[in-house]
Design an enzyme around this catalytic site. Structure first.
Site, PDB file in Angstrom:
ATOM      1  N   HIS A  42      55.134  -9.322  47.108  1.00 10.75           N
ATOM      2  CA  HIS A  42      55.464  -8.047  47.745  1.00 10.75           C
ATOM      3  C   HIS A  42      55.882  -8.171  49.205  1.00 10.75           C
ATOM      4  O   HIS A  42      56.875  -7.566  49.616  1.00 10.75           O
ATOM      5  CB  HIS A  42      54.276  -7.088  47.624  1.00 10.75           C
ATOM      6  CG  HIS A  42      54.556  -5.725  48.165  1.00 10.75           C
ATOM      7  ND1 HIS A  42      55.624  -4.952  47.746  1.00 10.75           N
ATOM      8  CD2 HIS A  42      53.922  -4.990  49.117  1.00 10.75           C
ATOM      9  CE1 HIS A  42      55.616  -3.806  48.392  1.00 10.75           C
ATOM     10  NE2 HIS A  42      54.597  -3.808  49.238  1.00 10.75           N
ATOM     11  N   SER A  84      57.997  -1.432  51.957  1.00  8.99           N
ATOM     12  CA  SER A  84      57.140  -0.801  50.960  1.00  8.99           C
ATOM     13  C   SER A  84      57.165   0.727  51.110  1.00  8.99           C
ATOM     14  O   SER A  84      58.225   1.329  51.037  1.00  8.99           O
ATOM     15  CB  SER A  84      55.728  -1.376  51.070  1.00  8.99           C
ATOM     16  OG  SER A  84      54.952  -1.025  49.952  1.00  8.99           O
ATOM     17  N   ASP A  90      57.244  -9.292  42.586  1.00  9.15           N
ATOM     18  CA  ASP A  90      56.458  -8.225  43.221  1.00  9.15           C
ATOM     19  C   ASP A  90      55.722  -7.429  42.146  1.00  9.15           C
ATOM     20  O   ASP A  90      56.339  -6.702  41.367  1.00  9.15           O
ATOM     21  CB  ASP A  90      57.390  -7.315  44.023  1.00  9.15           C
ATOM     22  CG  ASP A  90      56.653  -6.304  44.883  1.00  9.15           C
ATOM     23  OD1 ASP A  90      55.457  -6.058  44.632  1.00  9.15           O
ATOM     24  OD2 ASP A  90      57.285  -5.759  45.803  1.00  9.15           O
TER      25      ASP A  90
END
Length: 281
Positions: free
Chosen positions: A241, A104, A211
């Site tokens: 995610h 991320s 996601d």
């Protein structure tokens, strides 16, 4: 597992390591926005079983590290904090190849690190990375004041236990985005896009196709800006995610370890690597 701190940008940085006997490579984990490295225990255990000495730290303003919560006005010093950790890992494991794994926002940090310090790395893995553009950043910066922006735990994984643990974790930030942090993310994405390819460094890009937190389309656009001749990518239908915490996490982590095996086997003078002994308690 060992814990220590080091002096970095913004104060004391909390770090962890998960050693193994006779490690064959080093894996450095780079966590995402609002979370902390303690959420990666299972990832570290999988990498330990694969023969990696694993390292990670809490970014400034995150977890157990110093700094105002989730306040990052400039990501270049955050990249340099990561550099300090990588140097410690190399000092403690001389002559071993280093694989950087970023998730991320940590994927964004890892991508920038790969652009600046590729000579220190054998490979980089990006999981659901913030690359290209993150539309929510511009949308929030256009508002004054910034509205409440807590992350919805349901966007993380199809496993409800993951969301519940996240919601109950006192080291996770459950509040709103800070304007300076959003501005710094926007600036770092511009920097990464302009800096271009990671060159010959092997890179594995992984992303869940469902996601909603970091949508795959803009991220894949960003991948094209940094792609090199040894870049690989794989996307996963239905995954949200946190692909390392998904219901099919074993498959995802197997893709990571298989990629590492290919990289290590292709290194000059290397034979097909053998697994290290299982870590002892």
């Amino acid at each position: 597992m060992a814990r220590w701190t080091f002096q970095g940008h913004g104060g004391e940085i909390a770090a962890r390591s998960w050693p193994v006997p006779r490690a064959r490579y080093v894996a450095v984990l780079c966590h995402g926005y609002g979370e902390h490295i303690g959420r990666y225990e299972r990832v570290a255990a999988t990498l330990n079983d694969h023969g990696a000495a694993v390292y990670g730290h809490d970014h400034v303003g995150h977890g157990e590290s110093a700094g105002e919560r989730v306040l990052i006005a400039d990501f270049e010093p955050v990249v340099e904090n990561l550099h300090l950790l990588v140097k410690q890992a190399i000092e403690q494991n001389p002559d071993l190849p280093v694989v950087l794994i970023g998730h991320s926002m940590g994927g964004m940090i890892a991508a920038r690190y790969a652009q600046e310090h590729a000579d220190e790395l054998a490979a980089v893995v990006l999981s659901g990375p913030v690359l290209g553009r993150w539309d929510v950043v511009g949308e929030l910066l256009a508002q004054d004041p910034i509205p409440p922006t807590p992350i919805d735990p349901a966007t993380l994984s199809r496993d409800p236990a993951v969301g519940s643990a996240y919601a109950e974790d006192p080291l996770v930030w459950h509040g709103d985005f800070r304007r300076p942090t959003l501005q710094a993310i926007s600036e770092m994405l511009t920097t990464i896009n302009a800096a271009g390819s990671v060159g010959e460094l092997p890179l594995l890009y992984l992303h869940g196709e469902a996601d909603e937190l970091v949508p795959i389309g803009p991220s894949l656009e960003g991948l094209e800006a940094i792609r090199g001749p040894r870049t690989e990518s794989r996307t996963y239908p239905g995954l949200r995610h946190e692909i390392f915490n998904e219901t099919t996490k074993d498959e995802v982590l197997a893709d990571v370890t298989a990629f590492v095996d290919r990289v290590l086997a292709a290194a000059p003078g290397s034979a097909v690597p053998e697994l290290a002994d299982a870590p002892t308690e």
